[in-house]
Scaffold this motif. Structure first.
Motif, PDB file in Angstrom:
ATOM      1  N   ALA A  57     -46.757 -22.323 -10.769  1.00  0.00           N
ATOM      2  CA  ALA A  57     -47.100 -23.671 -11.088  1.00  0.00           C
ATOM      3  C   ALA A  57     -47.657 -24.531 -10.303  1.00  0.00           C
ATOM      4  N   VAL A  58     -47.348 -24.517  -8.993  1.00  0.00           N
ATOM      5  CA  VAL A  58     -47.835 -25.044  -8.010  1.00  0.00           C
ATOM      6  C   VAL A  58     -49.223 -24.662  -7.546  1.00  0.00           C
ATOM      7  N   ARG A  59     -49.426 -23.367  -7.546  1.00  0.00           N
ATOM      8  CA  ARG A  59     -50.609 -22.709  -7.345  1.00  0.00           C
ATOM      9  C   ARG A  59     -51.762 -23.070  -8.261  1.00  0.00           C
ATOM     10  N   THR A  60     -51.063 -22.948  -9.716  1.00  0.00           N
ATOM     11  CA  THR A  60     -52.086 -23.228 -10.834  1.00  0.00           C
ATOM     12  C   THR A  60     -52.480 -24.466 -10.802  1.00  0.00           C
ATOM     13  N   LEU A  61     -51.606 -25.370 -10.535  1.00  0.00           N
ATOM     14  CA  LEU A  61     -52.200 -26.797 -10.289  1.00  0.00           C
ATOM     15  C   LEU A  61     -53.190 -27.150  -9.219  1.00  0.00           C
ATOM     16  N   LEU A  62     -52.660 -26.695  -8.245  1.00  0.00           N
ATOM     17  CA  LEU A  62     -53.575 -26.751  -6.915  1.00  0.00           C
ATOM     18  C   LEU A  62     -55.022 -25.868  -7.120  1.00  0.00           C
ATOM     19  N   ALA A  63     -55.098 -24.924  -8.086  1.00  0.00           N
ATOM     20  CA  ALA A  63     -56.366 -24.308  -8.516  1.00  0.00           C
ATOM     21  C   ALA A  63     -57.205 -25.306  -9.264  1.00  0.00           C
ATOM     22  N   ALA A  64     -56.629 -25.951 -10.299  1.00  0.00           N
ATOM     23  CA  ALA A  64     -57.065 -26.762 -11.043  1.00  0.00           C
ATOM     24  C   ALA A  64     -57.440 -28.003 -10.272  1.00  0.00           C
ATOM     25  N   LEU A  65     -57.017 -28.481  -9.388  1.00  0.00           N
ATOM     26  CA  LEU A  65     -57.397 -29.572  -8.381  1.00  0.00           C
ATOM     27  C   LEU A  65     -58.470 -29.103  -7.547  1.00  0.00           C
ATOM     28  N   ALA A  66     -58.580 -28.037  -7.040  1.00  0.00           N
ATOM     29  CA  ALA A  66     -59.643 -27.464  -6.258  1.00  0.00           C
ATOM     30  C   ALA A  66     -60.797 -27.444  -7.331  1.00  0.00           C
ATOM     31  N   GLU A  67     -60.739 -27.087  -8.428  1.00  0.00           N
ATOM     32  CA  GLU A  67     -61.933 -27.056  -9.582  1.00  0.00           C
ATOM     33  C   GLU A  67     -62.298 -28.211  -9.888  1.00  0.00           C
ATOM     34  N   ARG A  68     -61.468 -29.384 -10.087  1.00  0.00           N
ATOM     35  CA  ARG A  68     -61.863 -30.499 -10.487  1.00  0.00           C
ATOM     36  C   ARG A  68     -62.584 -31.449  -9.298  1.00  0.00           C
ATOM     37  N   ALA A  69     -62.177 -31.123  -7.986  1.00  0.00           N
ATOM     38  CA  ALA A  69     -62.767 -31.788  -6.912  1.00  0.00           C
ATOM     39  C   ALA A  69     -63.083 -30.717  -5.741  1.00  0.00           C
ATOM     40  N   PRO A  70     -64.308 -30.036  -5.997  1.00  0.00           N
ATOM     41  CA  PRO A  70     -64.906 -29.053  -5.318  1.00  0.00           C
ATOM     42  C   PRO A  70     -65.136 -29.595  -3.910  1.00  0.00           C
ATOM     43  N   GLY A  71     -65.036 -28.917  -2.598  1.00  0.00           N
ATOM     44  CA  GLY A  71     -65.390 -29.324  -1.557  1.00  0.00           C
ATOM     45  C   GLY A  71     -64.379 -28.862  -0.589  1.00  0.00           C
ATOM     46  N   ARG A  72     -64.534 -29.259   0.628  1.00  0.00           N
ATOM     47  CA  ARG A  72     -63.645 -28.997   1.792  1.00  0.00           C
ATOM     48  C   ARG A  72     -63.223 -30.092   2.646  1.00  0.00           C
ATOM     49  N   SER A  73     -63.117 -31.029   2.421  1.00  0.00           N
ATOM     50  CA  SER A  73     -62.855 -32.243   3.385  1.00  0.00           C
ATOM     51  C   SER A  73     -61.449 -32.638   3.464  1.00  0.00           C
ATOM     52  N   VAL A  74     -60.794 -32.597   2.482  1.00  0.00           N
ATOM     53  CA  VAL A  74     -59.275 -32.834   2.339  1.00  0.00           C
ATOM     54  C   VAL A  74     -58.482 -31.575   2.094  1.00  0.00           C
ATOM     55  N   GLU A  75     -57.477 -31.432   2.751  1.00  0.00           N
ATOM     56  CA  GLU A  75     -56.466 -30.189   2.529  1.00  0.00           C
ATOM     57  C   GLU A  75     -55.164 -30.753   1.923  1.00  0.00           C
ATOM     58  N   VAL A  76     -55.040 -30.389   0.693  1.00  0.00           N
ATOM     59  CA  VAL A  76     -53.702 -30.408   0.130  1.00  0.00           C
ATOM     60  C   VAL A  76     -52.932 -29.409   0.294  1.00  0.00           C
ATOM     61  N   ARG A  77     -51.656 -29.669   0.700  1.00  0.00           N
ATOM     62  CA  ARG A  77     -50.508 -28.961   1.227  1.00  0.00           C
ATOM     63  C   ARG A  77     -49.301 -29.004   0.363  1.00  0.00           C
ATOM     64  N   VAL A  78     -48.757 -27.998  -0.345  1.00  0.00           N
ATOM     65  CA  VAL A  78     -47.434 -28.066  -0.843  1.00  0.00           C
ATOM     66  C   VAL A  78     -46.713 -26.773  -0.280  1.00  0.00           C
ATOM     67  N   PRO A  79     -45.983 -26.961   0.851  1.00  0.00           N
ATOM     68  CA  PRO A  79     -45.236 -26.013   1.583  1.00  0.00           C
ATOM     69  C   PRO A  79     -44.039 -25.753   0.652  1.00  0.00           C
ATOM     70  N   PRO A  80     -43.653 -24.599   0.435  1.00  0.00           N
ATOM     71  CA  PRO A  80     -44.198 -23.126   1.203  1.00  0.00           C
ATOM     72  C   PRO A  80     -44.969 -22.572   0.242  1.00  0.00           C
ATOM     73  N   TYR A  81     -45.559 -23.228  -0.962  1.00  0.00           N
ATOM     74  CA  TYR A  81     -45.987 -22.336  -1.947  1.00  0.00           C
ATOM     75  C   TYR A  81     -47.754 -22.410  -2.068  1.00  0.00           C
ATOM     76  N   GLY A  82     -48.456 -23.314  -1.304  1.00  0.00           N
ATOM     77  CA  GLY A  82     -49.811 -23.189  -1.278  1.00  0.00           C
ATOM     78  C   GLY A  82     -50.449 -24.395  -0.776  1.00  0.00           C
ATOM     79  N   ALA A  83     -51.802 -24.203  -0.213  1.00  0.00           N
ATOM     80  CA  ALA A  83     -52.689 -25.197   0.180  1.00  0.00           C
ATOM     81  C   ALA A  83     -54.107 -24.932  -0.372  1.00  0.00           C
ATOM     82  N   VAL A  84     -54.826 -25.888  -0.552  1.00  0.00           N
ATOM     83  CA  VAL A  84     -56.294 -25.734  -1.024  1.00  0.00           C
ATOM     84  C   VAL A  84     -56.939 -26.752  -0.124  1.00  0.00           C
ATOM     85  N   GLN A  85     -58.366 -26.413  -0.162  1.00  0.00           N
ATOM     86  CA  GLN A  85     -59.173 -27.615   0.424  1.00  0.00           C
ATOM     87  C   GLN A  85     -59.858 -28.086  -0.944  1.00  0.00           C
TER      88      GLN A  85
END
Length: 142
Positions: A57-85
């Motif tokens: 669930a965490v990874r699905t929503l992180l992937a959706a965020l990365a798709e909605r806000a493409p780029g690499r200036s902010v790192e969103v971390r949800v330990p221990p399950y995932g992180a996206v830029q």
């Protein structure tokens, strides 16, 4: 006799796939997929979701965020399950990024689905932010 394996001529009876992606057709992650719904239901009932369900669930929503806000200036971390830029802007390459958002999985699910407002989560200290670009309110809820 010459080898015809590298020939550009089509062989009789061979159907060539049309030009396009080589990847199989896979549905894109949806914010309210079965796994996200299962995790939210467990949280609503006061239970802790099973670890694999919460992770997906965490990874699905992180992937959706990365798709909605493409780029690499902010790192969103949800330990221990995932992180996206995500989020457009200066690209981070090494070390600790200047713009970081971090929270626990339950808070991420609540913020990403709109059950908890971004400002409220930050004010309550449930979300830790650093950097001038770390405001995700424009991209949430997903």
């Amino acid at each position: 006799m010459p080898c015809l394996t590298g020939s550009s001529l089509p062989r009789a009876g061979v159907v060539r796939p049309s030009a396009g992606s080589y990847r199989p057709v896979v549905s894109s992650p949806h914010a309210y997929s079965d796994v996200v719904s299962a995790a939210l239901t467990a949280l609503d009932e006061g239970r802790t979701p099973e670890r694999p369900v919460l992770r997906e669930a965490v990874r699905t929503l992180l992937a959706a965020l990365a798709e909605r806000a493409p780029g690499r200036s902010v790192e969103v971390r949800v330990p221990p399950y995932g992180a996206v830029q995500c989020v457009t802007g200066p690209r981070h390459t090494r070390g600790t990024p200047p713009n970081v958002v971090e929270m626990d999985p339950a808070t991420w699910l609540a913020v990403a689905t709109g059950r908890l407002g971004w400002a409220e989560a930050v004010t309550e200290g449930r979300v830790r932010v650093s950097g001038i670009r770390a405001d995700l309110s424009a991209y949430l809820p997903i």
